[in-house]
Design an enzyme around this catalytic site. Structure first.
Site, PDB file in Angstrom:
ATOM      1  N   ASN A  15      11.291  -1.247   1.905  1.00  0.00           N
ATOM      2  CA  ASN A  15      10.048  -0.466   1.891  1.00  0.00           C
ATOM      3  C   ASN A  15       9.443  -0.516   3.297  1.00  0.00           C
ATOM      4  OD1 ASN A  15       7.199  -0.017   1.801  1.00  0.00           O
ATOM      5  ND2 ASN A  15       7.292  -0.119  -0.429  1.00  0.00           N
ATOM      6  N   ASP A  17       6.615   1.029   4.336  1.00  0.00           N
ATOM      7  CA  ASP A  17       5.202   1.439   4.360  1.00  0.00           C
ATOM      8  C   ASP A  17       4.404   0.796   5.493  1.00  0.00           C
ATOM      9  OD1 ASP A  17       5.674   2.799   2.021  1.00  0.00           O
ATOM     10  OD2 ASP A  17       4.550   1.423   0.731  1.00  0.00           O
ATOM     11  N   HIS A  18       4.673  -0.504   5.724  1.00  0.00           N
ATOM     12  CA  HIS A  18       3.767  -1.203   6.637  1.00  0.00           C
ATOM     13  C   HIS A  18       4.104  -0.995   8.111  1.00  0.00           C
ATOM     14  CE1 HIS A  18       1.399  -2.370   3.372  1.00  0.00           C
ATOM     15  NE2 HIS A  18       2.431  -2.899   2.748  1.00  0.00           N
ATOM     16  N   HIS A  51       5.916   4.517  -0.275  1.00  0.00           N
ATOM     17  CA  HIS A  51       4.849   4.840  -1.223  1.00  0.00           C
ATOM     18  C   HIS A  51       3.896   5.833  -0.562  1.00  0.00           C
ATOM     19  CE1 HIS A  51       1.534   3.033  -4.090  1.00  0.00           C
ATOM     20  NE2 HIS A  51       1.621   4.352  -4.170  1.00  0.00           N
ATOM     21  N   ARG A  53       0.668   7.264  -0.852  1.00  0.00           N
ATOM     22  CA  ARG A  53      -0.557   7.023  -1.621  1.00  0.00           C
ATOM     23  C   ARG A  53      -1.466   8.229  -1.543  1.00  0.00           C
ATOM     24  NH1 ARG A  53      -1.446   1.222  -2.861  1.00  0.00           N
ATOM     25  NH2 ARG A  53      -3.466   1.929  -3.583  1.00  0.00           N
ATOM     26  N   ARG A  57      -2.899   6.141   3.260  1.00  0.00           N
ATOM     27  CA  ARG A  57      -3.287   5.060   4.178  1.00  0.00           C
ATOM     28  C   ARG A  57      -2.124   4.569   5.033  1.00  0.00           C
ATOM     29  NH1 ARG A  57      -4.294   0.250  -0.150  1.00  0.00           N
ATOM     30  NH2 ARG A  57      -5.757   1.792  -0.927  1.00  0.00           N
ATOM     31  N   GLU A  77       7.813   5.933  -4.157  1.00  0.00           N
ATOM     32  CA  GLU A  77       6.813   5.322  -5.050  1.00  0.00           C
ATOM     33  C   GLU A  77       5.611   6.253  -5.080  1.00  0.00           C
ATOM     34  OE1 GLU A  77       5.861   1.506  -3.515  1.00  0.00           O
ATOM     35  OE2 GLU A  77       7.835   0.705  -3.928  1.00  0.00           O
ATOM     36  N   THR A 108      -0.524  -2.427  -4.714  1.00  0.00           N
ATOM     37  CA  THR A 108      -0.381  -2.128  -6.138  1.00  0.00           C
ATOM     38  C   THR A 108      -0.561  -3.422  -6.923  1.00  0.00           C
ATOM     39  OG1 THR A 108       1.238  -0.510  -5.425  1.00  0.00           O
ATOM     40  CG2 THR A 108       1.076  -0.909  -7.785  1.00  0.00           C
ATOM     41  N   GLU A 158      11.054  -1.109 -12.987  1.00  0.00           N
ATOM     42  CA  GLU A 158      10.971  -2.081 -11.892  1.00  0.00           C
ATOM     43  C   GLU A 158       9.964  -3.144 -12.317  1.00  0.00           C
ATOM     44  OE1 GLU A 158      10.971  -0.771  -7.834  1.00  0.00           O
ATOM     45  OE2 GLU A 158       9.696  -2.452  -7.210  1.00  0.00           O
ATOM     46  N   HIS A 201       7.869  -6.567  -5.353  1.00  0.00           N
ATOM     47  CA  HIS A 201       6.476  -6.784  -4.974  1.00  0.00           C
ATOM     48  C   HIS A 201       6.236  -8.240  -4.593  1.00  0.00           C
ATOM     49  CE1 HIS A 201       2.221  -6.305  -4.419  1.00  0.00           C
ATOM     50  NE2 HIS A 201       2.397  -5.011  -4.544  1.00  0.00           N
ATOM     51  N   GLY A 202       5.938  -8.426  -3.309  1.00  0.00           N
ATOM     52  CA  GLY A 202       5.568  -9.746  -2.817  1.00  0.00           C
ATOM     53  C   GLY A 202       6.734 -10.660  -2.495  1.00  0.00           C
TER      54      GLY A 202
HETATM   55  N1  PXP Z   1       7.902  -2.141  -5.533  1.00  0.00           N
HETATM   56  C1  PXP Z   1       6.781  -1.441  -5.781  1.00  0.00           C
HETATM   57  C2  PXP Z   1       6.732  -0.584  -7.006  1.00  0.00           C
HETATM   58  C3  PXP Z   1       5.678  -1.480  -4.900  1.00  0.00           C
HETATM   59  O1  PXP Z   1       4.569  -0.764  -5.180  1.00  0.00           O
HETATM   60  C4  PXP Z   1       5.797  -2.233  -3.728  1.00  0.00           C
HETATM   61  C5  PXP Z   1       4.669  -2.223  -2.732  1.00  0.00           C
HETATM   62  O2  PXP Z   1       4.554  -0.947  -2.193  1.00  0.00           O
HETATM   63  C6  PXP Z   1       6.988  -2.936  -3.499  1.00  0.00           C
HETATM   64  C7  PXP Z   1       8.019  -2.896  -4.434  1.00  0.00           C
HETATM   65  C8  PXP Z   1       7.197  -3.751  -2.263  1.00  0.00           C
HETATM   66  O3  PXP Z   1       6.264  -4.803  -2.230  1.00  0.00           O
HETATM   67  P1  PXP Z   1       6.146  -5.689  -0.923  1.00  0.00           P
HETATM   68  O4  PXP Z   1       5.738  -4.783   0.183  1.00  0.00           O
HETATM   69  O5  PXP Z   1       5.123  -6.696  -1.291  1.00  0.00           O
HETATM   70  O6  PXP Z   1       7.502  -6.290  -0.686  1.00  0.00           O
END
Ligand code: PXP
Length: 252
Positions: A15, A17-18, A51, A53, A57, A77, A108, A158, A201-202
């Site tokens: 992912n 996103d960041h 993702h 959004r 953002r 996402e 999320t 997921e 996630h995380g």
């Molecule tokens: N899966 C989903 C559905 C998410 O919403 C996210 C965060 O965007 C992730 C995985 C990845 O999470 P993280 O960035 O904490 O690894």
């Protein structure tokens, strides 16, 4: 991003996103999340997750269009809104992972309410599936939720690993074990119902092992920890280290 050509029994979706979060901090064009996605693919990512959004953002519409042109599956996402469904239909990502979304949340925060949200979700799942997009539901790791996801006709769930990761980061061994057990039970139940089970996630290099070891899981989606680690070791090394940790815990 289930694809038969993937070399890994447990796929890694990176992912990015960041990378866009850092770009948007200055409102400019760098760092480019598409460049990051290419680096992740070069280092062994099986797919890219992003993702889009409602408040844009981090990821923007143009990023999604550019990510779609990469040679790996794109997992979009998205909230189950008409706006996002229209974007998915126009973009045709490999997969769409439906997530709950609140403007005020930092990330999320929980899984989808697929029992209460059934009437809203069902037609949107059908629309996406009819367009050939593999629909995944981001849900809490609970047996009852697996039943509801199966009844909704989504092929993939997921499992939200956030609570497990929080317990792990807090060093709370009992809670970590209990949260992991929830994930194990949900993964087994979902698989028995015929669902393809993913998780995310995380997750970090420290916490990924016990989750990656679950034979029922087919894909992990990991972002924040990889981008954070990339500051110190570079993105390719961060992805390779994560891939190696996943493989090790599956005896690879
Ligand atoms: N899966 C989903 C559905 C998410 O919403 C996210 C965060 O965007 C992730 C995985 C990845 O999470 P993280 O960035 O904490 O690894």
């Amino acid at each position: 991003m289930s694809t038969s050509s993937s070399p890994h029994a447990l796929r890694l979706g990176v992912n990015i996103d960041h990378v866009a979060t850092v770009r948007n901090a200055r409102g400019g064009v760098y760092p480019d999340p598409v460049r990051a996605a290419r680096e992740a693919v070069a280092a062994g990512a099986d797919g890219i997750t992003a993702h889009l959004r409602e408040d844009r953002r981090h990821i923007r519409d143009a990023d999604i269009a550019a990510l779609k042109s990469l040679p790996v599956p794109l997992n979009l996402e998205m909230a189950a809104t008409d706006e996002m469904v229209a974007i998915a239909l126009a973009t045709r990502p490999h997969a769409a992972c439906l997530v709950p979304e609140k403007r005020e949340e930092r990330t999320t925060e929980g899984g989808l309410d697929i029992v209460g949200g059934r009437a809203h979700l069902a037609p949107r799942i059908v629309t996406l599936a009819q367009a050939g997009i593999r629909v995944s539901l981001f849900v809490e790791p609970e047996a009852a939720v697996m039943e509801a996801a199966s009844a909704l006709g989504a092929p993939v769930v997921e499992l939200h690993t956030g609570s497990y990761c929080e317990a792990h980061a807090a060093g709370d061994a009992a809670r970590t074990r209990a949260e992991l057990d929830r994930i194990v039970r949900a993964a087994r139940h979902g698989t028995a119902l015929g669902l393809e089970v993913h998780a995310g996630h995380g997750l970090t290099l420290d916490s990924v092992g016990p989750v990656a070891a679950l034979a029922e899981l087919r894909e992990l989606n990991i972002g924040h920890a990889l981008i954070a680690e990339a500051i110190f070791v570079g993105l390719q090394r961060a992805v390779r280290d994560m891939r190696a940790a996943m493989d090790r815990s599956r005896g690879g």
